[in-house]
Design a protein around this motif. Structure first.
Motif, short mmCIF file in Angstrom:
data_model
loop_
_atom_site.label_atom_id
_atom_site.label_comp_id
_atom_site.label_asym_id
_atom_site.label_seq_id
_atom_site.Cartn_x
_atom_site.Cartn_y
_atom_site.Cartn_z
N LEU A 1 10.86 2.52 5.83
CA LEU A 1 9.65 3.09 6.43
C LEU A 1 9.94 4.45 7.05
O LEU A 1 9.15 5.39 6.89
N SER A 2 11.07 4.58 7.75
CA SER A 2 11.41 5.85 8.39
C SER A 2 11.52 6.97 7.37
O SER A 2 11.01 8.07 7.58
N THR A 3 12.18 6.70 6.25
CA THR A 3 12.34 7.73 5.22
C THR A 3 11.02 8.00 4.50
O THR A 3 10.77 9.12 4.04
N TRP A 4 10.15 6.97 4.39
CA TRP A 4 8.82 7.16 3.78
C TRP A 4 8.03 8.18 4.61
O TRP A 4 7.45 9.13 4.07
N PHE A 5 7.97 7.94 5.93
CA PHE A 5 7.24 8.87 6.78
C PHE A 5 7.88 10.25 6.79
O PHE A 5 7.19 11.27 6.87
N THR B 1 0.84 -1.20 0.00
CA THR B 1 0.00 0.00 0.00
C THR B 1 0.87 1.25 0.00
O THR B 1 0.64 2.20 -0.77
N PHE B 2 1.89 1.28 0.86
CA PHE B 2 2.78 2.44 0.91
C PHE B 2 3.62 2.55 -0.35
O PHE B 2 3.98 3.65 -0.77
N GLN B 3 3.93 1.42 -0.95
CA GLN B 3 4.74 1.44 -2.17
C GLN B 3 3.96 2.07 -3.33
O GLN B 3 4.49 2.90 -4.08
N THR B 4 2.70 1.68 -3.49
CA THR B 4 1.89 2.26 -4.56
C THR B 4 1.56 3.74 -4.28
O THR B 4 1.49 4.55 -5.20
N LEU B 5 1.36 4.07 -3.00
CA LEU B 5 1.10 5.46 -2.65
C LEU B 5 2.28 6.36 -3.01
O LEU B 5 2.09 7.50 -3.46
#
Length: 482
Positions: free
Chosen positions: A289-293, A132-136
């Motif tokens: 994940l940390s860099t995504w947020f 989900t986060f990858q497609t977002l």
């Protein structure tokens, strides 16, 4: 399908041979094979959720195409929010529906109002938090015009469902991984050998360290009322090693497997337990994940550019959301808030970017100040992991209360304590190896490449032997539940 299973031991070489010897003439055939293999890999758990990942792929692909031609800003925002609502809507329903329902009922009961509502028996689709986060990231980057939307649906499907990192990361950005599906891949022997080393090291972490630590962590946490404070502290220590070796082991196997097929994934862990402060820990732990947020939540909120109140607000938001991402339980929220409290003093004193180099760089051992800093940071991390592992907040506080009691000074005692000490010895051996490779991108490469051949091969066979001798009961990777 588990990486540490017989199924995957058959699946991987089969796909590898088809990839390099049957579909290697045409790029689209190779990408099509990756999509088929990824759907088989994912459907091995539950084929019914294949429709979910296919729908998510279609939505973001079509929205990306539309964002390219749409010029009106209001319409572009509507398209972006459509992607966000669809993706987070699926994630929210499958992962958080019962959590919000139960807390909604509890809140109204507190005020004397009784609400009757039935919870749903929902099965959490494995990997949904990751893809989900990858497609977002794709939709957001296309909206920001940082990425040209793709017209190749097969390549985009391969990017979303790429089986090595589909169910537990690393969470790849479209700007990094998607272009790799556009380029013709040629077999690189050195890259494949390096990938095999990474797979071997990841399997060692999972089978020898994580799975054995899990046996004792589960035994102690699940029967916490029967044990002393010292035994519970040991259980927290076992879980600390379990979660790191389990999750970083998965990332190692994913990165190594990707290299076999000519792809490069980003590093997800960089020896986090050698960190000298919490800010450094979060630069080294679950990096994707940390860099995504950071890029998609913290910076858009204003980051650390505003006043003190904004810095405090944004820090708590990003850590609490990160905790809640892990699961629908207040324990994860508290875990996130606790890490925010650890982090804030460093941010407010502008010391959060202090330790950017490798610890004890150019030296075999750290100096006394570095050692104490590592020890304090590690202790704070272990304490926070208690909330992460506990069943609920009451369970967590009961464990902490007993650890802080006089029984902390008793000798730990539970069944199989001798074998537990053997496991701790293996953990210590593992950390020594990691320490030797701490200044490398992937620690295994320092030993694997720079030693003489007899020592290098002896090391490989020793890892394999330890996996056969100390392999425990086959267990799922811990982050499958997130």
């Amino acid at each position: 399908m588990l990486f540490n299973s017989i199924d995957f031991a058959i699946f991987l070489p089969t796909v590898f041979l088809l990839y390099w010897f049957v579909t290697n003439k045409k790029l689209k055939l190779q990408n099509s094979l990756i999509v088929i293999a990824s759907y088989v890999f994912y459907g091995w758990w539950d084929w019914r959720f294949l429709a979910l990942i296919l729908f998510s792929t279609l939505v973001d692909y079509l929205i990306g195409r539309k964002l390219k031609t749409e010029q009106k800003q209001i319409n572009r925002k509507i398209l972006l929010w459509s992607s966000i609502v669809v993706n987070l809507g699926f994630l929210g329903f499958f992962k958080y529906y019962n959590f919000f329902l139960d807390n909604f009922i509890t809140a109204f009961t507190f005020f004397g109002m009784e609400i009757k509502a039935n919870s749903l028996n929902i099965i959490l689709p494995v990997g949904i938090s990751f893809y989900t986060f990858q497609t977002l990231s794709y939709s957001i980057d296309v909206y920001r015009r940082k990425l040209e939307p793709t017209t190749d649906f097969i390549a985009f499907s391969a990017f979303v469902s790429f089986f090595p990192q589909l169910v537990a990361g690393p969470i790849e950005r479209a700007t990094h991984l998607l272009p790799q599906f556009y380029r013709k891949r040629r077999f690189d022997f050195a890259k494949a050998v390096d990938g095999m080393r990474q797979i071997l090291w990841g399997l060692f972490k999972k089978i020898v360290i994580a799975d054995n630590c899990a046996e004792y962590a589960n035994q102690i946490f699940n029967n916490s009322g029967d044990y002393s404070g010292s035994t519970l502290a040991l259980g927290a220590l076992f879980f600390t090693f379990q979660i790191y070796c389990d999750f970083s082991g998965y990332s190692d196997i994913a990165i190594g497997t990707s290299r076999l097929f000519g792809f490069d994934l980003r590093r997800n862990f960089h020896f986090p337990y050698f960190s000298r402060d919490i800010a450094e820990f979060w630069r080294r732990w679950h990096i994707s994940l940390s860099t995504w947020f950071r890029d998609y939540l913290y910076i858009p909120l204003g980051g650390s550019r505003g006043g003190t109140w904004m810095k405090v607000r944004n820090t708590f938001i990003i850590f609490i959301v990160s905790g809640f991402w892990h699961g629908a339980n207040w324990t994860f929220v508290v875990w996130g808030a606790l890490n925010a409290m650890y982090f804030l003093p460093l941010l407010l004193t502008n010391n959060n970017r202090k330790n950017l180099d490798a610890v004890a760089e150019g030296r075999l051992f750290p100096d006394l100040r570095e050692f104490l800093s590592i020890l304090v940071t590690f202790g704070l991390t272990v304490f926070a992991w208690i909330f992460f592992r506990a069943n609920d907040l009451r369970h967590a506080f009961s464990i902490i209360k007993k650890i802080l009691s006089a029984s902390f000074f008793s000798i730990p005692n539970f069944p199989d304590i001798t074998y537990a000490l053997v496991t701790l010895f293996l953990v210590a051996l593992f950390f020594c190896i990691e320490w030797l490779g701490r200044d490398e991108e992937f620690g295994i490469s320092k030993i694997a490449v720079k030693w003489n051949r007899p020592y290098r091969w002896g090391f490989y066979f020793a890892l394999i032997a330890l996996m056969f001798i100390f392999s425990g009961r086959e267990q799922e990777f811990i982050y499958f539940q997130f």
